[in-house]
Design a protein around this motif. Structure first.
Motif, mmCIF file in Angstrom:
data_model
loop_
_atom_site.group_PDB
_atom_site.id
_atom_site.type_symbol
_atom_site.label_atom_id
_atom_site.label_comp_id
_atom_site.label_asym_id
_atom_site.label_seq_id
_atom_site.Cartn_x
_atom_site.Cartn_y
_atom_site.Cartn_z
ATOM 1 N N THR A 40 39.997 43.224 -97.714
ATOM 2 C CA THR A 40 41.207 42.568 -98.226
ATOM 3 C C THR A 40 42.385 43.527 -98.240
ATOM 4 N N VAL A 41 42.164 44.729 -98.751
ATOM 5 C CA VAL A 41 43.245 45.712 -98.849
ATOM 6 C C VAL A 41 43.721 46.141 -97.461
ATOM 7 N N ILE A 42 42.783 46.377 -96.538
ATOM 8 C CA ILE A 42 43.159 46.822 -95.190
ATOM 9 C C ILE A 42 43.982 45.762 -94.468
ATOM 10 N N ILE A 43 43.515 44.507 -94.508
ATOM 11 C CA ILE A 43 44.247 43.432 -93.833
ATOM 12 C C ILE A 43 45.620 43.232 -94.470
ATOM 13 N N SER A 44 45.683 43.302 -95.793
ATOM 14 C CA SER A 44 46.970 43.137 -96.480
ATOM 15 C C SER A 44 47.931 44.270 -96.132
ATOM 16 N N LEU A 45 47.425 45.494 -96.048
ATOM 17 C CA LEU A 45 48.278 46.620 -95.672
ATOM 18 C C LEU A 45 48.804 46.458 -94.247
ATOM 19 N N TYR A 46 47.958 45.949 -93.353
ATOM 20 C CA TYR A 46 48.430 45.666 -91.991
ATOM 21 C C TYR A 46 49.568 44.649 -92.011
ATOM 22 N N HIS A 47 49.413 43.612 -92.836
ATOM 23 C CA HIS A 47 50.461 42.593 -92.945
ATOM 24 C C HIS A 47 51.759 43.190 -93.494
ATOM 25 N N ILE A 48 51.632 44.125 -94.453
ATOM 26 C CA ILE A 48 52.827 44.737 -95.039
ATOM 27 C C ILE A 48 53.483 45.703 -94.046
ATOM 28 N N ILE A 49 52.676 46.543 -93.404
ATOM 29 C CA ILE A 49 53.220 47.570 -92.522
ATOM 30 C C ILE A 49 53.862 46.958 -91.271
ATOM 31 N N PHE A 50 53.180 45.967 -90.681
ATOM 32 C CA PHE A 50 53.669 45.388 -89.422
ATOM 33 C C PHE A 50 54.370 44.047 -89.622
#
Length: 324
Positions: free
Chosen positions: A99-109
């Motif tokens: 969850t955290v990894i996918i959310s960070l991808y959404h935030i970063i990109f």
């Protein structure tokens, strides 16, 4: 001596009672704008029923919920489900990490994408082309993930998909975008950006439209090119909007997109795609573990609230307004 403005809190008579004149003025103001206040009623009712009303069921996280006994009749178990979640659940930390990894991808990109598109659209001078570009970028937002999921499954098919056919022209082996754990998260992020990038530009374009054009004229006189005008005028002028939307975005760090993942994932990619929302759905509804999944949901909401408050504090320390 300067005279302080009189307010409802300071305007009191010698007896300590509020000045009736102040309250009369406030009442007149409410009467003048009564229709604006009336427009708030549906929104307030919505939040009371669908946002605050369900908080009554949060107590299930501290009970062994049984359908026949109901919420009040079910026995209290204290922190039992939270202890199981953090110590005994074999899948929790892996799912939390996904969850955290996918959310960070959404935030970063995903978060900068609407800003970049808004800046590019703002530079267009041909109005017809600008409107057509905006319309095309908005369209995917109005399609549900059920529809888009079917489209993506067809387009990204390793045998008949258009993407793999084009890759085959360049001698690249077919890629199973939705079945290979190495490519699934990449596919999630790119498809989410494609769906929401146009809709996300609306607020930024509105902020760009409010910038004083005389600032650009003054910058041109000083010899600033378009890039310098963007860096020194455009970006600082919309930074308060960026800050507020970034605060809201960080609040959803444990909400990685249930609709999208639920319609695209499969058992082959559970190891990298299973998130808290899909886990709550699968365990809570299919295995009837309502109390445990309520505890997981409560944990997610507490983390989201903490992230909003922390990000708001950081943003205010950086000189922006924030939300509180």
């Amino acid at each position: 001596m300067s005279r302080q403005p009189m307010t409802a809190h300071t305007a009191q008579s010698a007896t300590g009672k509020p000045n009736s004149t102040v309250w009369s003025r406030q009442y007149q103001r409410y009467q003048k704008h009564k229709y604006f206040y009336l427009m708030l009623v549906p929104l307030v009712v919505y939040y009371l029923i669908f946002e605050y009303g369900p908080l009554y069921g949060v107590q299930i996280a501290f009970k062994d919920y049984m359908l026949r006994q109901g919420i009040w009749g079910s026995p209290w178990v204290g922190w039992k489900h939270f202890e199981y979640m953090f110590t005994l659940s074999p899948d929790f930390y892996k799912i939390l990490g996904n969850t955290v990894i996918i959310s960070l991808y959404h935030i970063i990109f995903g978060f900068p994408a609407p800003i970049i598109l808004a800046l590019l659209l703002n530079e267009l001078r041909l109005e017809v082309f600008k409107q057509v570009s905006q319309t095309i970028s908005y369209l995917p937002h109005f399609l549900s993930w059920i529809v888009l999921g079917g489209m993506l499954i067809t387009i990204l098919s390793p045998t008949t998909g258009a993407v793999n056919i084009v890759l085959g022209w360049f001698g690249i082996e077919p890629i199973y975008f939705l079945g290979d754990p190495h490519y699934f998260r990449f596919t999630l992020v790119v498809s989410a950006i494609w769906k929401e990038i146009g809709w996300g530009t609306i607020i930024y374009l509105a902020a760009l439209a409010g910038i004083d054009p005389y600032l650009y004229e003054a910058a041109k006189i000083d010899g600033a090119n378009r890039w310098k005008q963007t860096v020194h005028i455009t970006l600082p002028s919309i930074m308060h909007v960026v800050a507020i939307l970034f605060i809201f975005k960080t609040g959803s760090i444990l909400s990685a997109g249930f609709d999208q993942i639920f319609n695209l994932y499969n058992p082959a990619v559970y190891s990298v795609a299973d998130i808290l929302d899909t886990y709550v759905y699968r365990v809570g509804l299919t295995q009837l573990q309502y109390s445990f999944t309520t505890a997981v949901g409560l944990f997610k909401n507490i983390v989201a609230f903490s992230m909003v408050m922390m990000t708001n504090f950081i943003v205010k320390k950086m000189g922006q307004e924030g939300i509180l």
